[in-house]
Design an enzyme around this catalytic site. Structure first.
Site, PDB file in Angstrom:
ATOM      1  N   GLU A 322       0.353  -2.727  -4.823  1.00  0.00           N
ATOM      2  CA  GLU A 322      -1.331  -2.026  -4.903  1.00  0.00           C
ATOM      3  C   GLU A 322      -1.489  -2.604  -6.000  1.00  0.00           C
ATOM      4  OE1 GLU A 322      -1.299   2.775  -6.041  1.00  0.00           O
ATOM      5  OE2 GLU A 322      -1.303   1.351  -7.353  1.00  0.00           O
ATOM      6  N   HIS A 351      26.595  -9.096  -9.670  1.00  0.00           N
ATOM      7  CA  HIS A 351      27.254  -8.533  -8.577  1.00  0.00           C
ATOM      8  C   HIS A 351      27.065  -7.530  -7.812  1.00  0.00           C
ATOM      9  CE1 HIS A 351      29.656  -9.997 -11.917  1.00  0.00           C
ATOM     10  NE2 HIS A 351      29.009 -10.324 -12.357  1.00  0.00           N
ATOM     11  N   LYS A 455      -1.277  10.113   1.331  1.00  0.00           N
ATOM     12  CA  LYS A 455      -1.607  12.204   0.672  1.00  0.00           C
ATOM     13  C   LYS A 455      -2.012  12.593   1.626  1.00  0.00           C
ATOM     14  CE  LYS A 455      -1.866  10.022  -3.991  1.00  0.00           C
ATOM     15  NZ  LYS A 455      -3.689   9.927  -4.595  1.00  0.00           N
TER      16      LYS A 455
HETATM   17  O1  LIG Z   1      -3.520   8.965 -12.510  1.00  0.00           O
HETATM   18  P1  LIG Z   1      -3.225   9.392 -10.963  1.00  0.00           P
HETATM   19  O2  LIG Z   1      -4.989   9.745 -11.154  1.00  0.00           O
HETATM   20  O3  LIG Z   1      -2.531  11.220 -11.133  1.00  0.00           O
HETATM   21  O4  LIG Z   1      -2.496   8.822 -10.056  1.00  0.00           O
HETATM   22  C1  LIG Z   1      -1.071   8.959 -10.173  1.00  0.00           C
HETATM   23  C2  LIG Z   1      -1.336   7.486  -8.962  1.00  0.00           C
HETATM   24  O5  LIG Z   1      -1.669   7.794  -7.998  1.00  0.00           O
HETATM   25  C3  LIG Z   1      -1.762   6.836  -7.133  1.00  0.00           C
HETATM   26  O6  LIG Z   1      -0.760   6.690  -6.235  1.00  0.00           O
HETATM   27  C4  LIG Z   1      -2.698   5.643  -6.928  1.00  0.00           C
HETATM   28  O7  LIG Z   1      -2.336   5.034  -5.920  1.00  0.00           O
HETATM   29  C5  LIG Z   1      -1.598   5.136  -8.029  1.00  0.00           C
HETATM   30  O8  LIG Z   1      -2.606   4.259  -8.604  1.00  0.00           O
HETATM   31  C6  LIG Z   1      -2.396   5.635  -8.857  1.00  0.00           C
HETATM   32  O9  LIG Z   1      -1.354   5.650 -10.738  1.00  0.00           O
END
Ligand SMILES: O=P(O)(O)OC[C@H]1O[C@H](O)[C@H](O)[C@@H](O)[C@@H]1O
Length: 529
Positions: A322, A351, A455
């Protein structure tokens, strides 16, 4: 290379760090003698950028944010007093809260002490806590950790079944920096329902770790949860394990978080060195650069020879991929950077895929982790004079040699033992290495613009599903995906419509019925009665 010159190369290039009980061996990388020297100007620039970052510069320029995870373990370095105070106060509150839980000062609704915790989070809000929990667990942990790190209903059922009747004595920790991540929200809602079903008041079992005034923060405040701990915009999710995100669950589990922070701080101190030969993070960053030509052309295979480090590669997958997997460099040029990370543990992986590493595609470099202390007690001799630990060690050495014989490259990190201090040091080592490597390849390691697309697309699928159900209900007849798409004026999304209906139809309680033929375009969907 002859054995003698290999030994010389090993002695010359071994980076010994007694302050953190760690050493880094780069002798099995194929770089020539002049490589480090040639890279030195770039490395010095990376140190200067790191110093500016630690000094409070807006190192995450695209998001206009400071990058402050190093302050978490050395608060005196924070560029502002209010930040330093917040870090210190939060740590005190974590320790106090854990003390109250462990001593029975805070009990569950039915007055019993808490014996388990359910940690709900994803990405950076789960991977660090999971790694630490697994690496440092003991049979005497005062609270046993469980995780909901996905929106998979079956996965959640499994975890809830493991907790079973102990739910009443389970503390729930909802972790989300943004406070609005759907997977985490869903896990929380499912947990809330489970508590409700048992006649338990969720708020009396729950705490939140989240950004101030986030959706989650407001919910926790309005419902009067037990506690709320902060996440700050200057700590990225994937580097949040030394914030409340990692520290609170670890402390509740009985892990010595002061030692973990000390290990991280000690590693930070020595990876701030600008003398490259004595800075293991810098050397590792240079080896990543060498191995992949500064373009990530080789994958990083993590091979820790210790079961407790199994989740390290998963944790590092996010930290590296990331941070480094970026389309643009800091000047906006398309570079499509990254380093792929995979691996589980040795000798188990020998293995599985080590065959390919030795004989197949040469598109990787291995990072071995060797733990010198085998176990706390003395060991059984499985053969005369030989223990299981000797075999584990032998397999690591053997694989390293077998790879080297074929020109395959590896780094070896050795640590004395697995304890909170060492885990803190390992985390800090890779965090620093990622930061330095990002400077070498001129990218912003602290944002993640690519994650949003998936998302958003998922949100659009959920929206479409709502529309579809309403449409099918109104139509009151069986229709093909193509007919439905045309009816909705969304022919370009026919395949998506088919996929949504197929999923709904596979879950009979969702009310969608399908009549199948051998051609999917003829499948007819309707709302059941
Ligand atoms: O901690 P949050 O805001 O729920 O985010 C959880 C995750 O969401 C996304 O996937 C981001 O790319 C991550 O970097 C992050 O850790």
């Amino acid at each position: 290379m002859t054995p003698t010159s290999l030994w010389e190369r090993y002695c010359q290039s071994l980076c010994l760090c007694p302050e953190i009980g760690l050493s880094l061996d780069i002798s099995r990388m194929n770089h020539d003698d002049g490589f480090l020297e040639r890279m030195e100007p770039a490395m010095q620039k990376a140190y200067a950028e790191m110093a500016a970052l630690e000094g409070g510069a807006q190192a995450n320029q695209d998001e206009g944010r400071m990058v402050g995870h190093y302050w978490l373990r050395t608060p005196s370095l924070a560029p502002r007093d209010d930040i330093r105070r917040e870090i210190e106060e939060t740590l005190e509150r974590i320790l106090l809260f854990c003390h109250r839980i462990h001593s029975g000062g805070i009990t569950s609704q039915n007055s019993g002490s808490f014996t388990r915790m359910l940690i709900i989070g994803i990405g950076g809000s789960a991977l660090g806590p999971q790694f630490v929990a697994d690496a440092l667990s003991s049979p005497n942990d005062p609270l046993k950790p469980h995780f909901l790190d996905n929106t998979d209903p079956d996965g959640m059922d499994r975890v809830m079944a493991e907790i079973g009747d102990d739910l009443a004595r389970t503390l729930v920790i909802v972790i989300s920096k943004s406070g609005s991540t759907k997977e985490t929200r869903n896990g929380m809602l499912e947990a809330m329902a489970a508590y409700r079903q048992r006649g338990l008041d969720f708020a009396r079992h729950a705490l939140a770790i989240t950004g101030k005034d986030s959706q989650l923060d407001r919910l926790a405040r309005d419902q009067g949860w037990l506690e709320r701990f902060p996440m700050w915009d200057w700590v990225g999710g994937r580097t949040s394990v030394t914030s409340a995100v990692g520290l609170l669950p670890a402390a509740l589990q009985g892990i010595d978080i002061s030692a973990l922070l000390q290990g991280a701080a000690a590693c930070d101190a020595l990876t701030r060195r600008t003398e490259t030969s004595s800075n293991p993070a810098a050397l590792m960053a240079l080896m990543w650069h060498y191995a992949g030509n500064g373009r990530g052309e080789r994958d990083l295979v993590m091979l820790p020879y210790r079961d407790r480090l199994l989740l390290f590669s998963r944790y590092l997958q996010q930290l590296l991929m990331e941070s480094l997997g970026k389309e643009l460099d800091r000047e906006g040029r398309i570079v499509n950077q990254g380093i792929a990370v995979y691996g589980n543990k040795g000798s188990t992986d020998q293995h599985a895929y080590v065959q390919q590493l030795r004989d197949g595609l040469d598109n990787f470099f291995v990072t071995f982790i060797q733990v010198l202390r085998d176990r706390d007690a003395s060991s059984l001799e499985v053969e005369e004079g030989v223990t299981s630990g000797d075999f584990l060690f032998g397999f690591l050495q053997g694989t390293r040699t077998a790879l080297h014989d074929k020109g395959r490259q590896s780094l070896t990190i050795s640590v004395e033992r697995i304890d909170p201090f060492t885990i803190g040091a390992l985390i800090a080592l890779f965090e620093r290495c990622v930061g330095l490597y990002a400077s070498l390849i001129n990218i912003n390691a602290y944002h993640q613009p690519g994650v949003e697309a998936g998302k958003k697309a998922a949100g659009a699928v959920i929206e479409l599903q709502r529309e579809l159900r309403d449409y099918l209900t109104a139509q009151g007849r069986a229709m093909t995906a193509g007919e439905i798409a045309a009816g909705l004026g969304r022919s370009e999304r026919t395949e998506e419509i088919f996929a949504i209906l197929r999923h709904l139809a596979a879950n009979p309680e969702r009310g969608v019925v399908v009549e199948r033929t051998s051609a999917v375009e003829e499948w007819r969907f309707s709302m059941g009665t």
